[in-house]
Design an enzyme around this catalytic site. Structure first.
Site, PDB file in Angstrom:
ATOM      1  N   HIS A  77      -6.708  -7.136   0.395  1.00 35.53           N
ATOM      2  CA  HIS A  77      -6.718  -5.694  -0.218  1.00 35.53           C
ATOM      3  C   HIS A  77      -6.121  -5.642  -1.308  1.00 35.53           C
ATOM      4  O   HIS A  77      -5.086  -6.300  -1.719  1.00 35.53           O
ATOM      5  CB  HIS A  77      -6.199  -4.933   0.888  1.00 35.53           C
ATOM      6  CG  HIS A  77      -6.818  -4.936   2.373  1.00 35.53           C
ATOM      7  ND1 HIS A  77      -6.131  -5.857   3.346  1.00 35.53           N
ATOM      8  CD2 HIS A  77      -7.646  -4.341   2.830  1.00 35.53           C
ATOM      9  CE1 HIS A  77      -6.925  -5.890   4.343  1.00 35.53           C
ATOM     10  NE2 HIS A  77      -7.926  -4.952   4.148  1.00 35.53           N
ATOM     11  N   ASP A  97      -3.586 -10.867  -1.962  1.00 34.60           N
ATOM     12  CA  ASP A  97      -3.948 -10.283  -0.481  1.00 34.60           C
ATOM     13  C   ASP A  97      -5.321  -9.894  -0.794  1.00 34.60           C
ATOM     14  O   ASP A  97      -6.075  -9.539  -1.896  1.00 34.60           O
ATOM     15  CB  ASP A  97      -3.310  -8.954  -0.420  1.00 34.60           C
ATOM     16  CG  ASP A  97      -3.155  -8.308   1.051  1.00 34.60           C
ATOM     17  OD1 ASP A  97      -4.165  -8.051   1.382  1.00 34.60           O
ATOM     18  OD2 ASP A  97      -2.232  -8.368   1.697  1.00 34.60           O
ATOM     19  N   ASP A 147      -4.443 -12.684   4.446  1.00 38.67           N
ATOM     20  CA  ASP A 147      -5.528 -12.045   5.186  1.00 38.67           C
ATOM     21  C   ASP A 147      -6.892 -12.419   4.133  1.00 38.67           C
ATOM     22  O   ASP A 147      -7.985 -12.234   4.535  1.00 38.67           O
ATOM     23  CB  ASP A 147      -5.602 -10.533   5.189  1.00 38.67           C
ATOM     24  CG  ASP A 147      -5.126  -9.567   4.063  1.00 38.67           C
ATOM     25  OD1 ASP A 147      -4.820 -10.376   3.092  1.00 38.67           O
ATOM     26  OD2 ASP A 147      -4.948  -8.589   4.249  1.00 38.67           O
ATOM     27  N   HIS A 194       0.723  -1.299   0.050  1.00 44.14           N
ATOM     28  CA  HIS A 194       0.082   0.125   0.119  1.00 44.14           C
ATOM     29  C   HIS A 194       0.925   1.099   0.137  1.00 44.14           C
ATOM     30  O   HIS A 194       0.223   2.337  -0.356  1.00 44.14           O
ATOM     31  CB  HIS A 194      -0.924   0.035   1.339  1.00 44.14           C
ATOM     32  CG  HIS A 194      -1.948  -0.977   1.143  1.00 44.14           C
ATOM     33  ND1 HIS A 194      -2.730  -1.139   0.208  1.00 44.14           N
ATOM     34  CD2 HIS A 194      -2.183  -1.984   1.956  1.00 44.14           C
ATOM     35  CE1 HIS A 194      -3.491  -2.229   0.683  1.00 44.14           C
ATOM     36  NE2 HIS A 194      -3.360  -2.698   1.446  1.00 44.14           N
TER      37      HIS A 194
END
Length: 427
Positions: free
Chosen positions: A166, A164, A253, A129
């Protein structure tokens, strides 16, 4: 088909001693859990500020270098400018933490570039990120971008894959205008889920148009749907794009039961981690492969996930029983690698997934052929890790110095009712 892959695995015990603060879901100590279940490893160099500034702005790197918990109250404007705060707090040894995980990914890329390894692993990396001038989503330095920049010195085309939960927004943003890197991200999208980007319509711009691929998913996607979609899309991407090297971000995750995730991916009764099936699919392309970690906020499942995936990369079938180790009580009461799938309702209908797949494959049709590039003289590495694998003792995992650095904090595990760790009884 390579007869036997040469694999490098990077780890520094210091990264596991970092503490983001009470109630923060990011627990770098999860990597110490992994260490107990992993094979021999190599200590990465700590990335120099000049290396970090190959992507990040020099002023941002310099600020990370000098800010401390004791002085942060003097820099309220800078903290806001660089997005440091609740999600990305300032803590002790923050810059060293960044140097270690970024150094691991940079070293991994250089091992591949210098043809010293076929596969290079840095589970401490994958912080996807972070942006050029600011922190984001628990990420300060984008080691993936730095690793890809290294790979671009030797490879005309780099394929980046992100599983991931995200969206891999920082990596996509860094290469949004180029065709030399194709980014492919499978992630949860919608319902104001962080970071809020990653629509299937986000496809890149200018020279990079159609070289950003997003596969937005809804809550509860299951094993079969995910892996079928992954295999179809990635197989077509490799066929069309013809990358020289692949970078795979394996955020854990997306597993069932993650504190911040919302998918149902599992390890089934055959001891196959469906998350790891994506690793197996990518490995079968027999291209140089850089593998990193990423998100993952249920620590014992992160360790299970990356241990199984290391086994996949090593072509080693692991026993389901977790061996005795320093953290064995956190894997109870079953003490097994397998985890059940989740019970979140799967909102991804066959129609929805079919539409997403069709849009992605249609966009790939606009790429007539793999883009070419005139390779210039290769810039020198700032630092090339010097490992002689022939001289390493295969039974020696890490040196004593690294072991001594693995500090277990008494306040790392039980920080309130929302921390899943509090469910583990201290036997």
């Amino acid at each position: 088909m390579r007869s036997k892959d040469r694999i490098s695995y990077f780890y520094d015990g210091d990264v596991g001693s970092v503490y983001f603060g009470p109630n923060h879901p990011m627990k770098p100590h999860r990597l110490s859990f992994d260490y107990e279940l992993m094979p021999k490893m190599q200590r990465p160099h700590k990335a120099y500020p000049v290396e970090l500034a190959q992507f990040h702005s020099a002023d941002y790197v310099e600020f990370l270098h000098r800010i401390t918990p004791d002085t942060q109250h003097l820099f309220s404007n800078e903290l806001a400018r660089y997005n440091l705060g609740e999600d990305c707090p300032v803590f002790e040894n923050l810059f060293e933490f960044c140097q270690i995980y970024a150094g691991g990914t940079i070293d991994a890329a250089r091992r591949l570039n210098n043809q010293l390894s076929d596969i290079a692993i840095n589970w401490a990396g994958g912080l996807h990120h972070a942006k050029k001038c600011e922190a984001s989503g628990f990420c300060y330095i984008n080691d993936l971008v730095l690793g890809i920049l290294e790979l671009l010195k030797h490879h005309a085309r780099v394929l980046y894959i992100d599983i991931d939960v995200h969206h891999g927004d920082g990596v996509e943003e860094a290469f949004y205008f180029t065709d030399r890197v194709m980014t492919v991200s499978f992630h949860k999208y919608g319902d104001k889920f962080f970071p809020g980007t990653g629509d299937v319509k986000e496809i890149g711009e200018r020279e990079g148009k159609f070289y950003a691929i997003n596969v937005p998913l809804k809550d509860g996607i299951d094993d079969t749907s995910f892996t079928r979609l992954f295999k179809t899309i990635i197989s077509k991407v490799v066929e069309v794009y013809q990358p020289g090297v692949i970078v795979l971000q394996c955020g854990a995750d997306s597993l069932a039961g993650d504190r911040l995730g919302c998918f149902n991916l599992s390890i089934d009764g055959a001891n196959l981690l469906w998350h790891a099936e994506c690793v197996r699919i990518v490995k079968k392309f027999n291209l140089p492969l850089l593998v990193t970690g990423g998100g993952g906020y249920t620590k014992e499942n992160v360790a299970r996930c990356w241990t199984v995936e290391t086994g996949v990369l090593l072509d080693s079938e692991l026993p389901n029983e977790i061996p005795e180790n320093e953290y064995i009580k956190y894997f109870g009461p079953e003490y097994l690698l397998k985890i059940p799938n989740g019970h979140i309702e799967n909102l991804n209908s066959k129609s929805y997934l079919g539409t997403i797949k069709m849009q992605v494959l249609e966009n790939l049709r606009y790429i007539q052929h793999a883009p070419g590039v005139q390779m210039q003289e290769v810039p020198p590495d700032f630092y090339i890790p010097d490992f002689d694998e022939d001289e390493q003792n295969p039974d020696e995992r890490v040196d004593q110095h690294t072991r001594d650095k693995q500090i277990q904090r008494n306040d790392e595990y039980y920080e309130g009712d929302n921390d899943n760790d509090h469910n583990t009884d201290d036997v």
